[in-house]
Design an enzyme around this catalytic site. Structure first.
Site, PDB file in Angstrom:
ATOM      1  N   GLY A 109     -20.551   7.013   3.419  1.00 57.28           N
ATOM      2  CA  GLY A 109     -19.485   7.274   2.446  1.00 57.28           C
ATOM      3  C   GLY A 109     -20.052   7.229   1.046  1.00 57.28           C
ATOM      4  N   LYS A 127       0.854  -1.198   0.000  1.00 55.47           N
ATOM      5  CA  LYS A 127       0.000   0.000   0.000  1.00 55.47           C
ATOM      6  C   LYS A 127       0.877   1.231   0.000  1.00 55.47           C
ATOM      7  CE  LYS A 127      -4.401   1.218   0.388  1.00 55.47           C
ATOM      8  NZ  LYS A 127      -5.591   0.439   0.001  1.00 55.47           N
ATOM      9  N   GLY A 162     -18.214   8.000  -1.898  1.00 56.26           N
ATOM     10  CA  GLY A 162     -17.108   8.136  -2.848  1.00 56.26           C
ATOM     11  C   GLY A 162     -17.269   7.125  -3.969  1.00 56.26           C
ATOM     12  N   ASN A 163     -16.168   6.711  -4.567  1.00 58.54           N
ATOM     13  CA  ASN A 163     -16.238   5.795  -5.715  1.00 58.54           C
ATOM     14  C   ASN A 163     -17.037   4.537  -5.355  1.00 58.54           C
ATOM     15  OD1 ASN A 163     -15.155   3.252  -7.109  1.00 58.54           O
ATOM     16  ND2 ASN A 163     -14.541   4.859  -8.518  1.00 58.54           N
ATOM     17  N   ALA A 164     -16.644   3.854  -4.281  1.00 57.94           N
ATOM     18  CA  ALA A 164     -17.293   2.582  -3.952  1.00 57.94           C
ATOM     19  C   ALA A 164     -18.737   2.798  -3.504  1.00 57.94           C
ATOM     20  CB  ALA A 164     -16.500   1.859  -2.862  1.00 57.94           C
ATOM     21  N   GLY A 165     -18.961   3.697  -2.554  1.00 56.90           N
ATOM     22  CA  GLY A 165     -20.293   3.896  -1.986  1.00 56.90           C
ATOM     23  C   GLY A 165     -21.318   4.347  -3.012  1.00 56.90           C
TER      24      GLY A 165
HETATM   25  N1  GLU Z   1      -7.385   0.399  -3.212  1.00 53.40           N
HETATM   26  C1  GLU Z   1      -8.131  -0.781  -3.474  1.00 53.40           C
HETATM   27  C2  GLU Z   1      -8.181  -1.662  -2.236  1.00 53.40           C
HETATM   28  O1  GLU Z   1      -7.986  -1.210  -1.129  1.00 53.40           O
HETATM   29  C3  GLU Z   1      -7.661  -1.501  -4.722  1.00 53.40           C
HETATM   30  C4  GLU Z   1      -6.255  -2.010  -4.714  1.00 53.40           C
HETATM   31  C5  GLU Z   1      -5.755  -2.555  -6.033  1.00 53.40           C
HETATM   32  O2  GLU Z   1      -6.514  -2.624  -6.989  1.00 53.40           O
HETATM   33  O3  GLU Z   1      -4.583  -2.916  -6.078  1.00 53.40           O
HETATM   34  O4  GLU Z   1      -8.467  -2.827  -2.310  1.00 53.40           O
END
Ligand code: GLU
Length: 411
Positions: free
Chosen positions: A214, A103, A216-219
């Site tokens: 939330g 990360k 954002g993109n996911a929510g």
């Molecule tokens: N940021 C996303 C996660 O937390 C996607 C990570 C990725 O696609 O490598 O799972």
């Protein structure tokens, strides 16, 4: 405030109690394999230079290259990046894709930067970490406040530095430069498949009500997908507060309102509530999809839902989790619920390696197979150990990571 890496280690030791990992494996998983800290000088539009702190944590690569997003947020810190990189390791193992976990993050309020400043920051981050990343070593992706446009700049900077085309170095790219169909909404789509499976197990009816924290993109994508599939979205929130309409919100209208005004608040036809009360809604399904630690021992008792689906990473503190377990509330853990993002990142990498691109329906089919299999695998572990979905998912993931570490002779 719960420190995220302590939470991650507590979860690890909980699963160790249950499945008794090899002591050397357990010891090696107490820290990332490698952690890089960079300082990124950025020329601002007014001619001054501002220096930002950036990180990349490479947690474990026994199962494949490190994999995980890059977060741009003012609250990014070392503990958070390490925790998120551990969770990525378990996540790629739960959905059984040949990747490890990593990360990245930069401490920045990116909403205050101009487009030019943002681009220079993105390129500066890659200049700092490029020796450590690569399509076969460590593959970044979007996360909170990073998006396909930023991934495009990052890939371009990497390719300039190494002098060859390497689209597989980063995922979540725009379609025009090697991105995958579905990736834009893949986290939400994956969560939807998981919700559908969980709803079947719990006997939840089609018109079940949903509250989403939330937007954002996911929510926001998940709100649309659920609504199209007959669920009733009665509450959504963002950092400014929560809006509620027990008759059901019109998600597409709320999205338009947010695009125009920057927030879901003041949406006509809804009532507003203060954030601490947001989880008190009488929804059947509650979906935290903002940041970590939003559900704590102080507010967890407000939750009335039968099903909680962690679309954010680490939204429930370990203390809050214990309370939910005692109440027998069914929690689908983050490492399963939001794995659709990284699953399609993997499919993007496969397409990049082949130089051959699939149609949207093909990617959706593959994602559905991955998520349904992961849900079933976790369910079996839960039944085998007579435990929670979280511990079931951790048992499955840790066994897989342990197997790979042993096979490599790392212990
Ligand atoms: N940021 C996303 C996660 O937390 C996607 C990570 C990725 O696609 O490598 O799972």
């Amino acid at each position: 405030m719960t420190d995220p890496f302590s939470s991650a280690l507590k979860q690890l030791s909980d699963v160790n109690e249950l499945i008794k990992l090899d002591a050397n494996v357990f010891a090696q998983l107490q820290n990332p394999q490698k952690f890089l800290e960079v300082s990124i000088p950025v020329k601002m539009d007014d001619g001054s230079v501002k220096t930002f702190a950036g990180y990349r944590s490479q947690f474990n690569d026994a199962r494949g290259p490190f994999k995980g997003g890059i977060r741009f947020h003012p609250d990014v810190n070392v503990s958070e990046v390490k925790a998120l990189s551990a969770w990525m390791t378990w996540k790629t193992a739960v959905v059984d894709i040949p990747l490890g976990g990593g990360k990245g993050g930069v401490i920045v309020d990116s909403r205050k930067l101009s487009d030019g400043e943002l681009e220079r920051l993105a390129r500066g981050y890659i200049q700092g970490v490029y020796k450590l990343i690569g399509s076969e070593t460590d593959v970044p992706a979007p996360d909170v406040y990073t998006d396909p446009r930023i991934m495009g700049w990052m890939m371009d900077e990497y390719e300039k530095l190494v002098g060859v085309h390497r689209p597989g170095v980063i995922t979540g790219k725009p379609l025009s430069i090697g991105g995958s169909q579905v990736r834009e909404y893949s986290t939400a789509q994956g969560a939807f498949y998981v919700i559908r499976e969980a709803a079947k197990k719990l006997g939840l009816e089609k018109g079940a009500t949903v509250a989403i924290e939330g937007f954002g993109n996911a929510g926001s994508h998940l709100a649309s997908i659920l609504q199209k599939n007959g669920y009733k979205i009665i509450a959504v929130s963002d950092s400014k507060g929560m809006i509620v309409n027990c008759m059901g919100l019109d998600v597409e209208q709320v999205k338009k309102h947010k695009e125009m005004t920057g927030s879901v608040m003041h949406y006509e036809g809804s009532e507003e509530v203060k954030i601490p009360h947001c989880i008190a809604q009488e929804a059947d399904i509650f979906i935290p999809s903002a940041l970590e630690n939003s559900i704590t021992a102080e507010n967890v008792n407000d939750i009335k839902a039968k099903l909680i689906v962690e679309v954010a990473n680490g939204p429930i503190t370990p203390e809050a989790d214990d309370i939910l377990n005692k109440k027998n509330i069914f929690v689908v853990p983050d490492i399963l619920a939001n794995a659709g993002g990284v699953a399609v990142s993997y499919l993007e990498q496969v397409q990049n390696a082949y130089g051959y691109y699939w149609k949207e329906k093909d990617v959706l089919g593959k994602l559905e197979d991955i998520m349904k299999k992961a849900f079933e695998d976790v369910w079996k572990e839960k039944m085998k150990y007579n435990t929670t979905m979280r511990l079931g998912a951790y048992a499955l993931a840790l066994r897989r990571v342990e197997q790979a570490m042993k096979a490599r002779g790392r212990i």
